[in-house]
Design an enzyme around this catalytic site. Structure first.
Site, PDB file in Angstrom:
ATOM      1  N   GLY A 175      -7.200  -5.089 -12.896  1.00 26.75           N
ATOM      2  CA  GLY A 175      -7.814  -3.765 -12.745  1.00 26.75           C
ATOM      3  C   GLY A 175      -6.939  -2.630 -13.273  1.00 26.75           C
TER       4      GLY A 175
ATOM      5  CG  LEU B 218     -15.564   5.814  12.648  1.00 29.55           C
ATOM      6  CD1 LEU B 218     -14.255   5.247  12.127  1.00 29.55           C
ATOM      7  CD2 LEU B 218     -15.391   7.290  12.973  1.00 29.55           C
TER       8      LEU B 218
ATOM      9  CG  ASN C 276     -21.737  -0.495  12.844  1.00 29.87           C
ATOM     10  OD1 ASN C 276     -21.991  -0.415  14.050  1.00 29.87           O
ATOM     11  ND2 ASN C 276     -22.607  -0.196  11.898  1.00 29.87           N
TER      12      ASN C 276
ATOM     13  CE1 TYR D 169      -9.667   2.740  -1.399  1.00 35.87           C
ATOM     14  CE2 TYR D 169     -11.187   4.570  -1.759  1.00 35.87           C
ATOM     15  CZ  TYR D 169     -10.270   3.659  -2.252  1.00 35.87           C
ATOM     16  OH  TYR D 169      -9.933   3.679  -3.582  1.00 35.87           O
TER      17      TYR D 169
HETATM   18  N1  LIG Z   1     -11.822   1.255  -9.260  1.00 39.11           N
HETATM   19  C1  LIG Z   1     -12.097   2.499  -8.925  1.00 39.11           C
HETATM   20  O1  LIG Z   1     -13.146   3.052  -9.301  1.00 39.11           O
HETATM   21  C2  LIG Z   1     -11.093   3.300  -8.114  1.00 39.11           C
HETATM   22  C3  LIG Z   1     -11.430   4.615  -7.771  1.00 39.11           C
HETATM   23  C4  LIG Z   1     -10.513   5.370  -7.044  1.00 39.11           C
HETATM   24  C5  LIG Z   1      -9.298   4.814  -6.665  1.00 39.11           C
HETATM   25  N2  LIG Z   1      -9.013   3.514  -6.980  1.00 39.11           N
HETATM   26  C6  LIG Z   1      -7.691   3.008  -6.549  1.00 39.11           C
HETATM   27  O2  LIG Z   1      -7.007   2.474  -7.675  1.00 39.11           O
HETATM   28  C7  LIG Z   1      -6.147   1.417  -7.259  1.00 39.11           C
HETATM   29  C8  LIG Z   1      -6.435   0.167  -8.066  1.00 39.11           C
HETATM   30  O3  LIG Z   1      -7.814  -0.150  -7.902  1.00 39.11           O
HETATM   31  P1  LIG Z   1      -8.537  -1.354  -8.666  1.00 39.11           P
HETATM   32  O4  LIG Z   1      -9.966  -0.968  -8.819  1.00 39.11           O
HETATM   33  O5  LIG Z   1      -7.761  -1.716  -9.873  1.00 39.11           O
HETATM   34  O6  LIG Z   1      -8.429  -2.478  -7.539  1.00 39.11           O
HETATM   35  P2  LIG Z   1      -8.273  -4.066  -7.670  1.00 39.11           P
HETATM   36  O7  LIG Z   1      -8.782  -4.630  -6.389  1.00 39.11           O
HETATM   37  O8  LIG Z   1      -8.900  -4.563  -8.942  1.00 39.11           O
HETATM   38  O9  LIG Z   1      -6.695  -4.284  -7.784  1.00 39.11           O
HETATM   39  C9  LIG Z   1      -5.819  -4.015  -6.709  1.00 39.11           C
HETATM   40  C10 LIG Z   1      -4.608  -4.907  -6.833  1.00 39.11           C
HETATM   41  O10 LIG Z   1      -3.763  -4.638  -5.700  1.00 39.11           O
HETATM   42  C11 LIG Z   1      -3.284  -5.864  -5.201  1.00 39.11           C
HETATM   43  N3  LIG Z   1      -2.929  -5.791  -3.783  1.00 39.11           N
HETATM   44  C12 LIG Z   1      -3.769  -5.650  -2.732  1.00 39.11           C
HETATM   45  N4  LIG Z   1      -3.076  -5.709  -1.578  1.00 39.11           N
HETATM   46  C13 LIG Z   1      -1.785  -5.896  -1.901  1.00 39.11           C
HETATM   47  C14 LIG Z   1      -0.597  -6.065  -1.138  1.00 39.11           C
HETATM   48  N5  LIG Z   1      -0.622  -6.057   0.194  1.00 39.11           N
HETATM   49  N6  LIG Z   1       0.571  -6.236  -1.788  1.00 39.11           N
HETATM   50  C15 LIG Z   1       0.614  -6.250  -3.149  1.00 39.11           C
HETATM   51  N7  LIG Z   1      -0.494  -6.108  -3.928  1.00 39.11           N
HETATM   52  C16 LIG Z   1      -1.666  -5.945  -3.299  1.00 39.11           C
HETATM   53  C17 LIG Z   1      -4.447  -6.822  -5.406  1.00 39.11           C
HETATM   54  O11 LIG Z   1      -4.047  -8.198  -5.351  1.00 39.11           O
HETATM   55  C18 LIG Z   1      -4.969  -6.394  -6.782  1.00 39.11           C
HETATM   56  O12 LIG Z   1      -4.329  -7.096  -7.820  1.00 39.11           O
HETATM   57  C19 LIG Z   1      -6.377   1.241  -5.762  1.00 39.11           C
HETATM   58  O13 LIG Z   1      -5.395   1.959  -5.037  1.00 39.11           O
HETATM   59  C20 LIG Z   1      -7.745   1.865  -5.564  1.00 39.11           C
HETATM   60  O14 LIG Z   1      -7.932   2.294  -4.251  1.00 39.11           O
HETATM   61  C21 LIG Z   1      -9.872   2.754  -7.691  1.00 39.11           C
END
Ligand SMILES: NC(=O)c1ccc[n+]([C@@H]2O[C@H](COP(=O)([O-])OP(=O)(O)OC[C@H]3O[C@@H](n4cnc5c(N)ncnc54)[C@H](O)[C@@H]3O)[C@@H](O)[C@H]2O)c1
Length: 447
Positions: free
Chosen positions: A217, A296, A298, A353
């Protein structure tokens, strides 16, 4: 995971049909490619009142080889950018000059063009009239961003007296294709020392960068962009994602470190790894994040606790441990924390979140002064609707609405978030500290 509607609306038949039906036509955005020029056309630079940044802005353009035309040029060539030094406005009456300059210039702005306004902070104004005029520019720029089409963006840099040296880096970012999905933003700068001599193509050369959640991601994209920009990347992710993490690390010539960032000894293990392998660290990107959605009423602790632990507590604990580890966080260090639009606007079903992501914003604001004392910065990036595997699984209607309700009428890409994080990690971004930069195409949510 392409954008079928954008591609259709830009095809031969599609563009005619879309125009006839009066439907939105999302543009193909100009994104950064190594070696690409800063702009695709000439720039015009205007001033309102006695501005103090005109020369600085012209120098940035000239250094990047961008032709600068006089505002009144009429040769009809499409402009790459329209820049306005509005640091000289002293009262609302001065805003007439802003209107007079911008109106004809915007008619000539080309596709994926840039509008960038520089103004003084309303909080430092010499009078209520000056504060009013400065604040007025915020409303103006946010509205211009909503009026522009064809992938063009408008943003505002707020520059206090004494912060002139901090201006070139942010100006380059906002003009470049790196800021493709950053629109309608107001970014305040602070006065600080800014190291000179940054390589425009490899601004992170010689830096060691840790990226959490790097296996896939947005995190994988951050790792790739950081490596492209010259950093040695240490990708961190949970052991269960070890295979994909290793693939990303191999692809970019970085290293993989399997670690659950919520483990009680996580920060100490990361510190030991960095000391042993690299002797220190320059850039830390807290990207790992999870969702466990439920209303919230639930929501049980099994959904609340892990989201807080991964998205917020781990960022706090790791950052504190890095600050405490003697000499580990190098001078000029950069910490960039991934927040979210949900943390600004709130989102149904995401109290946990949104709380965690809003907490990240509070954290960077509170830590900024301590970071400044070390010549370092800490900032947050708040992505809006980003096209990822996660959003691809959303129901069609929800996904379509979610991706279109922004000024650029499309979702962003992981690389757009990565480019903004890489920019905040650059030495020349020293003047941006304690800020939240939204990468959301000027989403209408939480605006
Ligand atoms: N995708 C979106 O539209 C979006 C929008 C706003 C914010 N975000 C934020 O961007 C960031 C990345 O999102 P994404 O869509 O690529 O998510 P994703 O789920 O594809 O990737 C997240 C990664 O974090 C890793 N991870 C989770 N828990 C972990 C832990 N305890 N220790 C180490 N690694 C851990 C996962 O294994 C995964 O590889 C996140 O913080 C998410 O909240 C995403």
């Amino acid at each position: 995971m392409g954008d079928w509607y954008r591609d259709f609306a830009n095809s031969g038949v599609g563009s005619t049909l879309v125009e006839q039906l009066g439907l939105p036509r999302p543009a193909v955005l100009r994104r950064h490619e190594p070696g690409a020029p800063l702009l695709t056309g000439p720039a015009v630079v205007g001033t309102a009142g006695e501005g103090r940044l005109h020369e600085t802005v012209i120098r940035v353009l000239e250094d990047a080889g961008v032709p600068v035309q006089p505002p009144a040029a009429t040769d009809g060539e499409r402009l790459g950018a329209v820049l306005l030094d509005a640091t000289g406005v002293t009262s609302p009456a001065d805003l007439a000059a802003v209107h007079e300059f911008l109106a004809p210039a915007l008619r000539r702005l080309g596709p994926s063009g840039r509008v960038l306004v520089l103004a003084g902070p309303p909080s430092d104004a010499g009078s209520p009239a000056q504060a009013a005029a400065r604040q007025a520019l915020e409303g103006l720029v946010r509205s211009v961003a909503k009026e522009l089409r064809n992938g063009a963006t408008a943003n505002l840099l707020v520059v206090p007296a004494g912060a002139e040296a901090a201006v070139p880096g942010p100006v380059r970012f906002f003009l470049s294709g790196r800021s493709a999905y950053v629109d309608g933003q107001v970014v305040p700068l602070t006065a600080t020392d800014v190291p000179a001599g940054e390589d425009a193509e490899r601004p992170l050369a010689g830096k060691v960068a840790v990226v959490t959640g790097a296996a896939r991601g947005i995190g994988a994209s951050i790792a790739r962009v950081m490596a492209r920009d010259g950093a040695s990347v240490v990708g961190v992710d949970v052991p269960a994602a070890g295979q994909s993490l290793a693939e990303v690390a191999n692809e970019i010539g970085g290293t993989a470190f399997q670690l659950d960032i919520t483990a009680p000894d996580a920060a100490q293990r990361l510190i030991a790894h960095l000391r042993e392998r690299h002797g220190g660290v320059d850039i830390v990107v807290h990207n790992a994040g999870i969702t466990r959605d439920k209303l919230l009423v639930n929501m049980d602790a099994a959904r609340w606790n892990p989201v807080m632990a991964v998205n917020l507590q781990a960022q706090l604990d790791t950052t504190q441990a890095l600050l405490d580890a003697d000499g580990l966080l190098r001078t000029g260090a950069r910490v960039v924390c991934v927040s979210s639009q949900s943390g600004i606007a709130g989102n149904r079903g995401q109290t946990n979140y949104a709380a965690s992501k809003a907490g990240v914003i509070g954290m960077v604001r509170a830590w900024a002064p301590a970071f400044a004392e070390r010549g370092a910065t800490i900032n947050a990036v708040a992505p809006g609707f980003i096209v990822t595997e996660m959003t691809a699984t959303m129901p069609f209607g929800t996904r379509e609405v979610g991706s279109r309700i922004n000024s650029l009428q499309q979702g962003g890409l992981p690389v757009d978030v990565a480019e903004t994080i890489a920019w905040l990690s650059q030495p020349s971004a020293a003047g941006v500290n304690g800020q939240v930069v939204r990468v959301c195409g000027q989403s209408f949510l939480g605006a």
